[in-house]
Design a protein around this motif. Sequence first.
Motif, PDB file in Angstrom:
ATOM      1  N   GLU A 106      58.159 -97.112  16.285  1.00  0.00           N
ATOM      2  CA  GLU A 106      59.543 -97.609  15.616  1.00  0.00           C
ATOM      3  C   GLU A 106      60.542 -97.496  16.917  1.00  0.00           C
ATOM      4  OE1 GLU A 106      58.989 -93.640  14.108  1.00  0.00           O
ATOM      5  OE2 GLU A 106      57.348 -94.340  12.924  1.00  0.00           O
ATOM      6  N   ASN A 107      60.427 -96.710  17.706  1.00  0.00           N
ATOM      7  CA  ASN A 107      61.510 -96.828  18.457  1.00  0.00           C
ATOM      8  C   ASN A 107      61.291 -98.042  19.489  1.00  0.00           C
ATOM      9  OD1 ASN A 107      63.087 -94.785  17.674  1.00  0.00           O
ATOM     10  ND2 ASN A 107      62.190 -93.214  19.068  1.00  0.00           N
ATOM     11  N   THR A 108      60.153 -98.376  19.776  1.00  0.00           N
ATOM     12  CA  THR A 108      60.043 -99.573  20.819  1.00  0.00           C
ATOM     13  C   THR A 108      60.750-100.688  20.074  1.00  0.00           C
ATOM     14  OG1 THR A 108      57.782 -98.886  21.454  1.00  0.00           O
ATOM     15  CG2 THR A 108      58.422-100.925  22.131  1.00  0.00           C
ATOM     16  N   SER A 161      51.023-103.500  17.802  1.00  0.00           N
ATOM     17  CA  SER A 161      51.094-103.279  19.282  1.00  0.00           C
ATOM     18  C   SER A 161      51.138-104.637  19.633  1.00  0.00           C
ATOM     19  CB  SER A 161      50.167-102.338  19.703  1.00  0.00           C
ATOM     20  OG  SER A 161      48.640-102.761  19.537  1.00  0.00           O
ATOM     21  N   GLY A 162      50.172-105.294  19.301  1.00  0.00           N
ATOM     22  CA  GLY A 162      50.151-106.925  19.865  1.00  0.00           C
ATOM     23  C   GLY A 162      51.406-107.663  19.515  1.00  0.00           C
ATOM     24  N   ASP A 163      52.066-107.327  18.462  1.00  0.00           N
ATOM     25  CA  ASP A 163      53.417-108.161  18.168  1.00  0.00           C
ATOM     26  C   ASP A 163      54.589-107.435  19.101  1.00  0.00           C
ATOM     27  OD1 ASP A 163      52.115-109.582  16.028  1.00  0.00           O
ATOM     28  OD2 ASP A 163      52.889-108.321  14.509  1.00  0.00           O
ATOM     29  N   LEU A 164      54.474-106.128  19.170  1.00  0.00           N
ATOM     30  CA  LEU A 164      55.475-105.706  20.079  1.00  0.00           C
ATOM     31  C   LEU A 164      55.547-106.210  21.515  1.00  0.00           C
ATOM     32  CD1 LEU A 164      55.755-101.958  18.739  1.00  0.00           C
ATOM     33  CD2 LEU A 164      57.350-103.715  18.688  1.00  0.00           C
ATOM     34  N   LEU A 165      54.142-106.069  22.111  1.00  0.00           N
ATOM     35  CA  LEU A 165      53.829-106.404  23.465  1.00  0.00           C
ATOM     36  C   LEU A 165      54.285-107.972  23.599  1.00  0.00           C
ATOM     37  CD1 LEU A 165      50.500-104.816  24.178  1.00  0.00           C
ATOM     38  CD2 LEU A 165      52.729-104.134  25.042  1.00  0.00           C
ATOM     39  N   ILE A 191      45.533-104.754  26.857  1.00  0.00           N
ATOM     40  CA  ILE A 191      46.605-105.850  26.608  1.00  0.00           C
ATOM     41  C   ILE A 191      46.225-107.210  26.398  1.00  0.00           C
ATOM     42  CG2 ILE A 191      48.670-106.631  27.801  1.00  0.00           C
ATOM     43  CD1 ILE A 191      48.842-103.846  29.218  1.00  0.00           C
ATOM     44  N   ARG A 192      45.332-107.546  27.173  1.00  0.00           N
ATOM     45  CA  ARG A 192      44.689-108.927  26.784  1.00  0.00           C
ATOM     46  C   ARG A 192      44.186-109.169  25.528  1.00  0.00           C
ATOM     47  NH1 ARG A 192      41.676-107.953  31.784  1.00  0.00           N
ATOM     48  NH2 ARG A 192      43.066-108.409  33.582  1.00  0.00           N
ATOM     49  N   THR A 193      43.500-108.020  24.905  1.00  0.00           N
ATOM     50  CA  THR A 193      42.992-108.139  23.817  1.00  0.00           C
ATOM     51  C   THR A 193      43.965-108.027  22.527  1.00  0.00           C
ATOM     52  OG1 THR A 193      41.002-107.026  24.361  1.00  0.00           O
ATOM     53  CG2 THR A 193      41.413-107.092  22.012  1.00  0.00           C
ATOM     54  N   VAL A 194      44.920-107.404  22.741  1.00  0.00           N
ATOM     55  CA  VAL A 194      45.827-107.155  21.398  1.00  0.00           C
ATOM     56  C   VAL A 194      46.995-108.120  21.588  1.00  0.00           C
ATOM     57  CG1 VAL A 194      45.610-104.532  21.099  1.00  0.00           C
ATOM     58  CG2 VAL A 194      47.542-105.503  22.608  1.00  0.00           C
TER      59      VAL A 194
END
Length: 195
Positions: A1-3, A32-36, A80-83
């Motif tokens: 949420e905060n990210t 997480s994939g969307d955020l990253l 990270i590559r995966t998500v």
Amino acid sequence: ENTGKILDILKEKDARATFFTLGTSIEKSGNSGDLLNRMLSEGSAIATHSYTHVYDTLYPGKTGDKDAIMTEIDKMQELIRTVTKKENFKTDVFRYPGGHMSWKGLDVVDSYLAENGIEYIDWNAMNGDSEPTSRRPKDALGTANYVMESLKFSKVKDVVVVLMHDASNKNLTVEALPQVIDILKSEGYTFGILK
């Protein structure tokens, strides 16, 4: 949420950040994939922090374990590559959980990281969100001012790396971030990324 809230503020303020990610946090987040990917597309950077943040694994006897640390970095890169679905993603920046100055025997680990093209980074300012409750700022302005106060103790002032956290219990960090950015800009700083 905060990210996501932090990314909104960075975008609004035309600022960038480097996010030092944890594997366990990525695993827990359904988006997480969307955020990253959003971090990267909006000009911020992703670096590694470790997979687990478990001190006993990374620093048995308070001494750095190069194999454990490198295993966690490699595992993070792959996650990270995966998500993100970015097969070629690689970051060359790492931050030791707890900070470099907190542990023994890191000379060997530092050399090993350097041999593998990875640089570690520490902070030279903080907003106080990880300080013990008795020393932690109590409001947004106090949090923003804490950054400049903490910078007074650093010999390096031309580049500022501010330690902040985006965990779900760090709402004051989110609230203070616009003021932190404004204060740093008023002092002549610009925002960049570590990579």
